[in-house]
Write a protein that holds these residues in place. Sequence first.
Motif: not given
Length: 578
Positions: A38-39, A41, A181, A184-185, A187-188, A214, A217, A221
């Motif tokens: 997992s990346e 933050d 990145k 992630k943006d 998905c989140e 997803e 993503y 990763r």
Amino acid sequence: MVARGGVARFWSLESLHMGTTAADGGTESSALVDDNGSEEDYSYEEICQATPRYLQPGGEQLAINELISDGSIVYAEALWDHVTMDDQELGFKAGDVIRVLEASNKDWWWGRNEDKEAWFPASFVRLRVNQEELPENCSSIQDEEQDADISKHRQKIAENKDQMRTNVIQEIMNTERVYIKHLKDICEGYIRQCRKHTGMFTTAQLSTIFGNIEDIYKFQRKFLKDLEKQYNKEEPHLSEIGSCFLQHQEGFAIYSEYCNNHPSACIELSKLMKQGKYRHFFEACRLLQQMIDIAIDGFLLTPVQKICKYPLQLAELLKYTTQEHSDYNNIKAAYEAMKNVACLINERKRRLESIDKIARWQVSIVDWEGPDVLARSSELIHSGELTKISKQGKSQQRTFFLFDHQLVFCKKDLLRRDILYYKDRIDMDEMELVDAEDGRDKDFNINVKNAFKIINRATEEVHLFCAKKQEDKKRWMEACESERRRVQEDKEMGMEISENQKKQAMQNARKSRHGKMKGVSYNGCPVPPLHQSLHPIHQRHITVPTSIPQQQVFALAEPKRKPSLFWHTFNKLTPFKK
């Protein structure tokens, strides 16, 4: 520029690095992935500090203009085909090399290929990492100096090759981190918020808009984690990353589902964006997540761009990897594997462009009968005039259109020769192509020239056609053989256009035909106001295109260009000739 007889020099986009560069050419940037895959933050600003400027929003355009102003030569490679019928635009195929002459407009750049200079969409290309300049004329070196210069030249090339390989490796690593990145943006920042607002989005809508991003993503990763393990920070040119692509090559198949769904995502998103509350919602999501200033449609395009960029990156890496390098064979195999994935996606894109044209062609035909062409076909292979001869010996001049699976023929209007009347069609799946020799034909008992037959294998019904010239006959017979090959290839590749996409293309064409789509383009996107004329440095330039390119698969994220009059002015009889 390089002096005559001088050693070739090169510059690299990595030379525009904003972060700290180590003495050995490596970059001091932290990996974005921890041991669990997992990346961390990192903010976008923190990523940018360890990322070349050209990867940041607007940075690529600024970097190119600086380099061009300094007299450097800038080359880009096409990510996918740019199909255009406008002589003011530069058409090219995936992988073609284009020299960028000006990049003052963020959407459209001015460039040159082997054929001409013209505008082309910036989002369709990837800049080469290493921009080389070769000696203009090595033959001018004096004989007594030539051996010494060649020796120095070879030594310099060897040194440069390691640095060039370092540059490509670093571009792959840096773009991969930024891509994570972005995912992630999405998905989140978007999907998580959309799921909280059940009153605004149904599960089906979210599935259509975001597809399987997803899953992408999660896959990326793991892929980046393995890349980081193979990355040699001290000596990047010694990195062995080819095995990572081969290890994960089956996993990249998930991109096919995403790319297949992307046109439907564009259509669904464009419907929602007509309402102010959705525009405000998506913008609020972007600001809350502290995402870069790119609209949601731009973010959703990144996976399509990414999968098409891999073979270009690997091709450039292979170019600077010697056969003695331990990673050479893996890089070569990885390039072939990723090229096959990208080719299928590029072909789908081309087909989606084609169905829009076919739909608009069909609605222009008078007295159309039976199913739509798109019910069975997605590409026009050949068209032209032939004489069809009946069993009674009656000759009929008709205009024929050979699509995959079917041959449609029409009759010209006696007065308005650009108007066509539908007459009939032939199912090519049941047919066999037979050459007919000049002279008396035994089936029809008439003399023929430049003729060929199509015979129904089940009913043995014979269709006889005559071309005006021998070369026309040859083209038709080659086209019929090509049609069978393409049908088989489509079957093997799983090339299918969804019913929803076909239906949308026909609806748009019919509405446009009846003038009910004022202010809307054929791919469902708003037609922008005319762009103000630009006056670039090169006065030979024409005005930057302003309407939206007719590549429906990327409908929401492509640059604007001027409206084309092609379908209103060009002869309807040959709308698809290449």
